[in-house]
Write a protein that holds these residues in place. Structure first.
Motif, mmCIF file in Angstrom:
data_model
loop_
_atom_site.group_PDB
_atom_site.id
_atom_site.type_symbol
_atom_site.label_atom_id
_atom_site.label_comp_id
_atom_site.label_asym_id
_atom_site.label_seq_id
_atom_site.Cartn_x
_atom_site.Cartn_y
_atom_site.Cartn_z
ATOM 1 N N MET A 1 24.099 -23.050 10.141
ATOM 2 C CA MET A 1 23.378 -24.298 10.347
ATOM 3 C C MET A 1 23.965 -25.371 9.426
ATOM 4 O O MET A 1 24.146 -25.152 8.239
ATOM 5 C CB MET A 1 21.904 -24.096 10.054
ATOM 6 N N LEU A 2 24.240 -26.501 9.999
ATOM 7 C CA LEU A 2 24.802 -27.609 9.236
ATOM 8 C C LEU A 2 23.710 -28.370 8.505
ATOM 9 O O LEU A 2 22.563 -28.416 8.951
ATOM 10 C CB LEU A 2 25.517 -28.580 10.172
ATOM 11 N N THR A 3 24.113 -28.994 7.411
ATOM 12 C CA THR A 3 23.208 -29.879 6.673
ATOM 13 C C THR A 3 23.899 -31.218 6.497
ATOM 14 O O THR A 3 25.130 -31.310 6.590
ATOM 15 C CB THR A 3 22.854 -29.310 5.287
ATOM 16 N N GLN A 49 23.985 -44.722 12.091
ATOM 17 C CA GLN A 49 23.331 -43.612 12.771
ATOM 18 C C GLN A 49 22.293 -42.972 11.853
ATOM 19 O O GLN A 49 22.390 -43.049 10.632
ATOM 20 C CB GLN A 49 24.368 -42.551 13.185
ATOM 21 N N ASN A 50 21.347 -42.288 12.450
ATOM 22 C CA ASN A 50 20.352 -41.535 11.700
ATOM 23 C C ASN A 50 20.959 -40.174 11.358
ATOM 24 O O ASN A 50 21.358 -39.427 12.256
ATOM 25 C CB ASN A 50 19.093 -41.375 12.550
ATOM 26 N N ALA A 51 21.025 -39.845 10.072
ATOM 27 C CA ALA A 51 21.677 -38.608 9.632
ATOM 28 C C ALA A 51 20.974 -37.367 10.172
ATOM 29 O O ALA A 51 21.634 -36.407 10.583
ATOM 30 C CB ALA A 51 21.738 -38.562 8.110
ATOM 31 N N ASP A 52 19.658 -37.371 10.195
ATOM 32 C CA ASP A 52 18.924 -36.206 10.690
ATOM 33 C C ASP A 52 19.181 -35.989 12.182
ATOM 34 O O ASP A 52 19.342 -34.848 12.627
ATOM 35 C CB ASP A 52 17.424 -36.352 10.425
ATOM 36 N N GLU A 53 19.241 -37.055 12.934
ATOM 37 C CA GLU A 53 19.528 -36.941 14.369
ATOM 38 C C GLU A 53 20.960 -36.454 14.598
ATOM 39 O O GLU A 53 21.211 -35.647 15.490
ATOM 40 C CB GLU A 53 19.303 -38.277 15.068
ATOM 41 N N LEU A 54 21.884 -36.941 13.783
ATOM 42 C CA LEU A 54 23.273 -36.510 13.898
ATOM 43 C C LEU A 54 23.385 -35.013 13.613
ATOM 44 O O LEU A 54 24.023 -34.276 14.367
ATOM 45 C CB LEU A 54 24.177 -37.306 12.959
ATOM 46 N N VAL A 55 22.752 -34.553 12.554
ATOM 47 C CA VAL A 55 22.788 -33.129 12.212
ATOM 48 C C VAL A 55 22.187 -32.298 13.340
ATOM 49 O O VAL A 55 22.721 -31.247 13.703
ATOM 50 C CB VAL A 55 22.082 -32.864 10.865
ATOM 51 N N ALA A 56 21.103 -32.768 13.919
ATOM 52 C CA ALA A 56 20.477 -32.045 15.033
ATOM 53 C C ALA A 56 21.436 -31.947 16.222
ATOM 54 O O ALA A 56 21.560 -30.878 16.838
ATOM 55 C CB ALA A 56 19.168 -32.732 15.444
#
Length: 65
Positions: A1-3, A49-56
Motif C-alpha cells: 500500500m502506498l502512502t 491535486q489532493n494528495a489523499d485522492e491521488l494515493v487512493a
C-alpha cells in the motif's frame, strides 16, 4: 500500500502501471530529477491535486493490475 510520504520515484520504480495516473493528472515530469526526491504529497500539492485522492487512485491502479 502506498502512502503520500513515498517519493514519486519509488512508486514509479516499484509500480510502473501508475505512470498513466500521474500523466492523466498533468504530472508529466516523471523523469525529472525532482521526482526521485519529491513525495507524492509534494507532487500533488505542486500540481493542484489532493494528495489523499491521488494515493487512493494509485493504490487502486496497483490493486487492479
Amino acid at each position: 500500500m502506498l502512502t503520500k510520504e513515498m517519493t514519486v520515484g519509488q512508486v514509479l520504480r516499484s509500480y510502473p502501471q501508475t505512470v498513466q495516473i500521474f500523466l492523466e493528472l498533468g504530472m508529466h515530469c516523471l523523469g525529472c530529477p525532482s521526482s526521485t526526491m519529491e513525495s507524492i504529497e509534494g507532487a500533488a500539492l505542486t500540481h493542484g491535486q489532493n494528495a489523499d485522492e491521488l494515493v487512493a487512485k494509485l493504490n487502486k491502479a496497483i490493486a487492479d493490475a
